[in-house]
Design a protein around this motif. Structure first.
Motif, PDB file in Angstrom:
ATOM      1  N   GLU A 110       0.825  -1.207   0.000  1.00  0.00           N
ATOM      2  CA  GLU A 110       0.000   0.000   0.000  1.00  0.00           C
ATOM      3  C   GLU A 110       0.855   1.250   0.000  1.00  0.00           C
ATOM      4  OE1 GLU A 110      -2.528  -0.465   3.405  1.00  0.00           O
ATOM      5  OE2 GLU A 110      -3.742  -2.030   2.440  1.00  0.00           O
ATOM      6  N   ASP A 111       1.973   1.250   0.760  1.00  0.00           N
ATOM      7  CA  ASP A 111       2.881   2.393   0.782  1.00  0.00           C
ATOM      8  C   ASP A 111       3.502   2.624  -0.587  1.00  0.00           C
ATOM      9  OD1 ASP A 111       2.366   2.864   3.414  1.00  0.00           O
ATOM     10  OD2 ASP A 111       4.217   1.961   4.176  1.00  0.00           O
TER      11      ASP A 111
ATOM     12  N   GLU B  91       2.160   1.792  -3.485  1.00  0.00           N
ATOM     13  CA  GLU B  91       1.118   2.290  -4.365  1.00  0.00           C
ATOM     14  C   GLU B  91       0.815   3.773  -4.107  1.00  0.00           C
ATOM     15  OE1 GLU B  91      -2.206  -0.271  -3.799  1.00  0.00           O
ATOM     16  OE2 GLU B  91      -1.290  -1.927  -4.921  1.00  0.00           O
ATOM     17  N   ASP B  92       0.984   4.214  -2.839  1.00  0.00           N
ATOM     18  CA  ASP B  92       0.738   5.608  -2.488  1.00  0.00           C
ATOM     19  C   ASP B  92       1.924   6.505  -2.835  1.00  0.00           C
ATOM     20  OD1 ASP B  92      -1.728   4.921  -1.532  1.00  0.00           O
ATOM     21  OD2 ASP B  92      -1.113   4.842   0.581  1.00  0.00           O
TER      22      ASP B  92
ATOM     23  N   HIS C 236       5.034   6.410  -1.349  1.00  0.00           N
ATOM     24  CA  HIS C 236       5.909   6.727  -0.198  1.00  0.00           C
ATOM     25  C   HIS C 236       7.181   5.975  -0.268  1.00  0.00           C
ATOM     26  CE1 HIS C 236       1.953   7.929   1.649  1.00  0.00           C
ATOM     27  NE2 HIS C 236       2.695   8.997   1.795  1.00  0.00           N
TER      28      HIS C 236
END
Length: 187
Positions: free
Chosen positions: A181-182, A184-185, A187
């Motif tokens: 998720e990080d 994909e965001d 970060h």
């Protein structure tokens, strides 16, 4: 006094797999018959017979009734009452490679104690019975073990290694999901 609990086998997956093998076996038998091939026809017919046997076995319920006095195992059309004094240990052993690829609930019974219509492996004077894969119960494996621990005398249920394995697996899965998720965001 606590209310008794019943651990049941999850029949849906077994039913679906057996039906799949039955259909594949029937199709294979038909195709082999049409081409006059004896060995594929025999193997397909054997697959059909095996899947019919599995479907018939579902007519006999598998359940473990747990209460303060012990276990009642219903399997293969027979019922066996096992007082806690007759059970040496309930465990989820590691497989031959040291992991838990197919965790199975196992009972080590005192000398002279047997489960009706089930074959147990001898361990000295005691008998070791493989009951059911933990993933084949209607409730999660952690709940199966927790239910057995609540009712059994201290020290009979030995599944801490398996519970640690499951907790570690969930933690690693959660960390990998968060890392994805990080990414994909950005970060």
């Amino acid at each position: 006094m606590r209310l008794p609990a019943t651990l049941r086998r999850k029949n849906a997956n077994i039913h679906d797999r057996a039906l799949l093998f039955l259909v594949v076996g029937a199709g294979g038998t038909w195709a082999a018959h049409e081409t006059d091939r004896i060995i594929p026809e025999f193997l397909s017919a054997l697959m059909m017979v095996g899947s019919l046997c599995v479907l018939l076995s579902l007519l006999w319920p598998f359940s473990i009734h747990v209460d303060d006095a012990g276990l009642t195992v219903r399997a293969r059309g027979a019922t066996t009452r096992l007082p806690w004094a007759s059970i040496v240990r309930i465990t989820v052993p590691r497989d031959s490679k040291g992991g838990f690829t197919a965790p199975t609930l196992m009972l080590l019974l005192a000398p002279g104690v047997r489960i009706k219509r089930r074959v147990g492996e001898r361990k000295g004077d005691e008998r070791l019975h493989r009951l059911l894969g933990l993933d084949d119960f209607t409730i999660p494996p952690e709940q199966v073990i927790a239910t057995l621990k609540v009712y059994s005398p201290e020290g009979i249920v030995d599944a801490d290694d398996y519970l640690s394995y499951r907790a570690t697996k969930r933690l690693v899965s959660q960390l990998l999901r968060e890392a994805e998720e990080d990414r994909e965001d950005g970060h």
